[in-house]
Write a protein that holds these residues in place. Structure first.
Motif, PDB file in Angstrom:
ATOM      1  N   THR A   1      -2.818   4.859  -3.635  1.00 53.88           N
ATOM      2  CA  THR A   1      -2.220   3.960  -2.653  1.00 53.88           C
ATOM      3  C   THR A   1      -0.933   4.556  -2.100  1.00 53.88           C
ATOM      4  OG1 THR A   1      -3.065   2.119  -3.959  1.00 53.88           O
ATOM      5  CG2 THR A   1      -1.465   1.572  -2.268  1.00 53.88           C
TER       6      THR A   1
ATOM      7  N   PRO B   1      -1.874  -0.701   4.074  1.00 56.93           N
ATOM      8  CA  PRO B   1      -3.288  -1.076   4.147  1.00 56.93           C
ATOM      9  C   PRO B   1      -4.161   0.175   4.256  1.00 56.93           C
ATOM     10  CG  PRO B   1      -2.207  -1.481   6.238  1.00 56.93           C
ATOM     11  CD  PRO B   1      -1.128  -1.093   5.274  1.00 56.93           C
TER      12      PRO B   1
ATOM     13  N   SER C   1      -5.938   1.186   6.426  1.00 54.11           N
ATOM     14  CA  SER C   1      -5.896   1.807   7.752  1.00 54.11           C
ATOM     15  C   SER C   1      -4.537   2.440   8.039  1.00 54.11           C
ATOM     16  CB  SER C   1      -6.180   0.755   8.816  1.00 54.11           C
ATOM     17  OG  SER C   1      -5.267  -0.306   8.665  1.00 54.11           O
TER      18      SER C   1
END
Ligand code: GAR
Length: 208
Positions: free
Chosen positions: A194, A203, A205
């Motif tokens: 992440t 996120p 994207s």
């Protein structure tokens, strides 16, 4: 300023954008490495007084051997961040693991769409009305690492590959220095899979 190494294979317009914003982003480009000789990006480095190094992949027996040489060369400059800017070689897992959380790539599509080559052609053929570009952390999956920032580019009815590529490239030159500046400021990290910006997970994207 944090030392970075930039890997290129060609024109180096993204390299130029990083050179031109070095003071604002608080980076120092310690070296530029190309797997192709005679490319414009090497001249851009030399013009900026940055060591420009060629490591020709065809002179190595295997991808592993080339990547080992690349790792040695990169690490001799002790960068905190390694930037792929139009570097057109697939990296071994040894390489991507070695630079986990400290290597970024720019890819001319709205990932996860259109990994690989010919992204502009594929977006046009699919009739997409929006295309774009993604900066992401590099993982062992080709063009598959955690996105950091994306720019969306509207597709015009009159677009061909060249016109679309040009408009995408303009956005590349804006968002790559932004991502690199975040990293240099300590605002951007990779935690496992992440990407984290200012203590918030990004996120899938990326930031748009
Ligand atoms: C850029 O459009 C970059 O996004 C793309 O190559 C071009 C290099 O241009 N990278 C890839 O396709 C990676 N798979 P530049 O040499 O002028 O920066």
């Amino acid at each position: 300023a944090i030392p970075i190494v930039v890997l290129i294979s060609g024109s180096g317009s993204n390299l130029q954008a990083l050179i031109d914003t070095q003071d604002d982003t608080n980076i120092r480009i310690a070296a530029v490495i190309s797997n192709q000789q005679g490319v414009r990006g090497l001249e851009r480095a030399q013009e900026a007084g940055i060591p420009a190094i060629v490591l020709n992949h065809t002179e190595y027996d295997s991808r592993e051997a080339f990547d080992q040489a690349l790792i040695s060369e990169i690490d001799s400059h002790q960068p905190e961040l390694v930037i792929l800017a139009g570097f057109m070689r697939i990296l071994t897992p040894e390489m991507t693991n070695h630079y986990h959380g400290r290597m970024m790539n720019i890819h001319p599509s709205l990932l996860p769409k259109y990994k690989g080559l010919h992204t502009h052609k594929r977006a046009l053929e699919a009739g997409d009305n929006v295309h774009g570009v993604t900066v992401h952390f590099v993982s062992s999956e080709l063009d598959g690492g955690p996105p950091i920032i994306q720019a969306r580019v509207p597709v015009k009815a009159t677009d061909n590959q060249e016109s679309l590529q040009k408009r995408v490239l303009l956005q590349e030159h804006i968002i790559y220095p932004v991502a690199v500046g975040w990293f240099a400021a300590g605002r951007l990290k990779l935690d496992g899979d992440t990407a984290i910006l200012d203590d918030r997970p990004l996120p899938p994207s990326g930031f748009q």
